[in-house]
Design a protein around this motif. Structure first.
Motif, mmCIF file in Angstrom:
data_model
loop_
_atom_site.group_PDB
_atom_site.id
_atom_site.type_symbol
_atom_site.label_atom_id
_atom_site.label_comp_id
_atom_site.label_asym_id
_atom_site.label_seq_id
_atom_site.Cartn_x
_atom_site.Cartn_y
_atom_site.Cartn_z
ATOM 1 N N THR A 111 0.832 -1.217 -0.041
ATOM 2 C CA THR A 111 -0.015 -0.123 0.206
ATOM 3 C C THR A 111 0.863 1.092 -0.221
ATOM 4 O O THR A 111 0.421 2.105 -0.824
ATOM 5 C CB THR A 111 -1.054 0.093 1.112
ATOM 6 O OG1 THR A 111 -0.298 -0.101 2.308
ATOM 7 C CG2 THR A 111 -1.947 -1.145 1.214
ATOM 8 N N TYR A 114 2.617 1.597 -3.304
ATOM 9 C CA TYR A 114 1.727 1.998 -4.372
ATOM 10 C C TYR A 114 1.380 3.447 -4.238
ATOM 11 O O TYR A 114 1.407 4.208 -5.203
ATOM 12 C CB TYR A 114 0.302 1.383 -4.278
ATOM 13 C CG TYR A 114 -0.661 1.681 -5.330
ATOM 14 C CD1 TYR A 114 -0.830 1.355 -6.628
ATOM 15 C CD2 TYR A 114 -1.669 2.618 -4.809
ATOM 16 C CE1 TYR A 114 -1.695 1.927 -7.434
ATOM 17 C CE2 TYR A 114 -2.703 2.942 -5.558
ATOM 18 C CZ TYR A 114 -2.679 2.711 -6.885
ATOM 19 O OH TYR A 114 -3.854 2.955 -7.815
ATOM 20 N N ASP A 133 -7.039 2.651 -6.412
ATOM 21 C CA ASP A 133 -7.023 3.439 -5.332
ATOM 22 C C ASP A 133 -7.729 3.078 -3.998
ATOM 23 O O ASP A 133 -7.381 3.073 -2.948
ATOM 24 C CB ASP A 133 -7.106 4.859 -5.697
ATOM 25 C CG ASP A 133 -6.371 5.546 -6.712
ATOM 26 O OD1 ASP A 133 -5.183 5.067 -6.949
ATOM 27 O OD2 ASP A 133 -6.508 6.570 -7.244
ATOM 28 N N PHE A 136 -6.524 -0.276 -2.474
ATOM 29 C CA PHE A 136 -5.400 -0.311 -1.453
ATOM 30 C C PHE A 136 -5.690 0.698 -0.528
ATOM 31 O O PHE A 136 -5.240 0.446 0.659
ATOM 32 C CB PHE A 136 -4.158 0.398 -2.309
ATOM 33 C CG PHE A 136 -3.545 -0.631 -3.266
ATOM 34 C CD1 PHE A 136 -2.293 -1.442 -2.528
ATOM 35 C CD2 PHE A 136 -3.408 -0.725 -4.554
ATOM 36 C CE1 PHE A 136 -1.822 -2.324 -3.262
ATOM 37 C CE2 PHE A 136 -2.815 -1.436 -5.173
ATOM 38 C CZ PHE A 136 -1.895 -2.391 -4.676
ATOM 39 N N PHE A 140 -5.534 -0.457 3.265
ATOM 40 C CA PHE A 140 -4.415 0.333 4.400
ATOM 41 C C PHE A 140 -5.236 0.456 5.731
ATOM 42 O O PHE A 140 -4.715 0.737 6.682
ATOM 43 C CB PHE A 140 -3.973 1.640 3.431
ATOM 44 C CG PHE A 140 -3.197 2.393 4.451
ATOM 45 C CD1 PHE A 140 -1.881 2.067 4.870
ATOM 46 C CD2 PHE A 140 -3.738 3.523 4.792
ATOM 47 C CE1 PHE A 140 -1.044 2.788 5.471
ATOM 48 C CE2 PHE A 140 -2.939 4.410 5.665
ATOM 49 C CZ PHE A 140 -1.699 4.132 5.833
ATOM 50 N N SER A 188 -11.994 6.412 1.925
ATOM 51 C CA SER A 188 -10.564 5.734 1.554
ATOM 52 C C SER A 188 -9.731 6.916 0.881
ATOM 53 O O SER A 188 -8.602 7.048 1.183
ATOM 54 C CB SER A 188 -10.694 4.626 0.720
ATOM 55 O OG SER A 188 -11.195 4.912 -0.932
ATOM 56 N N TYR A 192 -6.404 7.904 3.018
ATOM 57 C CA TYR A 192 -5.288 7.271 2.532
ATOM 58 C C TYR A 192 -4.736 8.271 1.256
ATOM 59 O O TYR A 192 -3.353 8.072 1.444
ATOM 60 C CB TYR A 192 -5.844 5.926 1.598
ATOM 61 C CG TYR A 192 -4.648 5.025 0.827
ATOM 62 C CD1 TYR A 192 -3.488 4.691 1.478
ATOM 63 C CD2 TYR A 192 -4.786 5.158 -0.480
ATOM 64 C CE1 TYR A 192 -2.657 3.990 0.622
ATOM 65 C CE2 TYR A 192 -3.887 4.399 -1.243
ATOM 66 C CZ TYR A 192 -2.697 3.742 -0.519
ATOM 67 O OH TYR A 192 -1.631 3.295 -1.300
#
Length: 288
Positions: A111, A114, A133, A136, A140, A188, A192
């Motif tokens: 993660t 990336y 996206d 991951f 994460f 997310s 993230y």
């Protein structure tokens, strides 16, 4: 006034820290911080190398300019990798590296890789993340929650899950609690792919300041410098008495048996004397 009528402390042959006390201390630490694996052989050397590499990276970041989009994710990546290697999913798996630990550790590293490989583009599309996206990002967040559970228990993770549930359940909440709500994609992306979610102020402080104090403390401990400062303070001031108000304390430079005399004097000059034998360095409380 507090005085040691026996003069210097008489050392004893009894060990100050017994195996039983060490076991109690380990149990107390485990309750607070979770079970920790202590590997030997090549696995122990590998985790040590990872810790050293992490330390050198943060020391380098302390003297050179490392962008926040790099420093914070790399810091969290190191932490995830080490947590899944050193903290088992349950105490019964202590000192055993299981396949699921390796899978979670590798996924955590993936993660971060990336995120770093995406460059500025992945940060810019946080509002409209792609399916990859989101994959991951969700992975994460779940990995961070599990790492939190392994190291701190269910309480902190439960609070985080409650806030996440509030973000999703906004449209169905009554009165002033209601809001438009968020979907998995937007959540997310925020958590993230921005510096305001998981990579926010807390990680900023941890990766730039707290980690340096941790490294410094570890250096003092293992080099013996920390013990030197403590021994020096006891050698310089260990035989002095201090008092404030109705309290009186006395610090002994060494552990042992002492005969203590307490003399009380009131405003009219009347005195009272109490003598009692006392031992230092024999507490049954856990020593951590």
């Amino acid at each position: 006034d507090v005085s040691d009528t026996a003069g210097r402390a008489q050392p004893t042959d009894e060990p100050l820290v017994t195996d039983e006390r060490l076991k109690k201390a380990e149990e107390f630490i485990e309750e607070e911080e979770g079970a920790v694996s202590r590997f030997r052989g090549w696995l122990g050397r590998a985790t040590t190398i990872l810790l050293v590499v992490m330390s050198f990276f943060h020391l380098y970041a302390a003297v050179e300019i490392v962008p926040a989009q790099v420093l914070r994710p790399v810091h969290v990546g190191f932490v995830l990798l080490l947590v899944y290697l050193l903290f088992p999913i349950a105490p019964r798996f202590r000192n055993r590296l299981m396949w699921w630990d390796i899978a979670c550790a590798l996924l955590g590293v993936a993660t971060i890789v990336y995120l770093l490989a995406g460059g500025d583009d992945i940060w810019d599309r946080s509002v409209v993340p792609t399916q990859l996206d989101v994959f991951f990002g969700v992975a994460f967040v779940l990995l961070v929650l599990e790492a939190c559970r392994r190291t701190s228990g269910w309480i902190v993770g439960g609070v985080v899950i409650a806030f996440l549930a509030y973000a999703f359940a906004g449209p169905w909440l009554p009165g002033q609690w209601t809001h438009r709500g968020y979907d998995i994609s937007s959540m997310s992306g925020f958590l993230y792919q921005t510096l305001e979610g998981i990579f926010g102020t807390t990680v900023d402080v941890a990766s730039s300041l707290i980690i340096l104090f941790t490294i410094y403390g570890a250096f003092l401990q293992f080099s013996g410098a920390g013990k030197f400062y403590i021994d020096f303070s006891f050698a310089a001031m260990g035989g002095k008495s201090t008092s404030a108000g109705r309290t009186a304390t006395h610090t002994y430079a060494t552990a042992g048996d002492h005969l203590v005399t307490l003399t009380l004097t009131d405003a009219s000059g009347a005195t009272a004397i109490v003598t009692k034998s006392s031992s230092t360095g024999r507490s049954d409380r856990p020593i951590a």
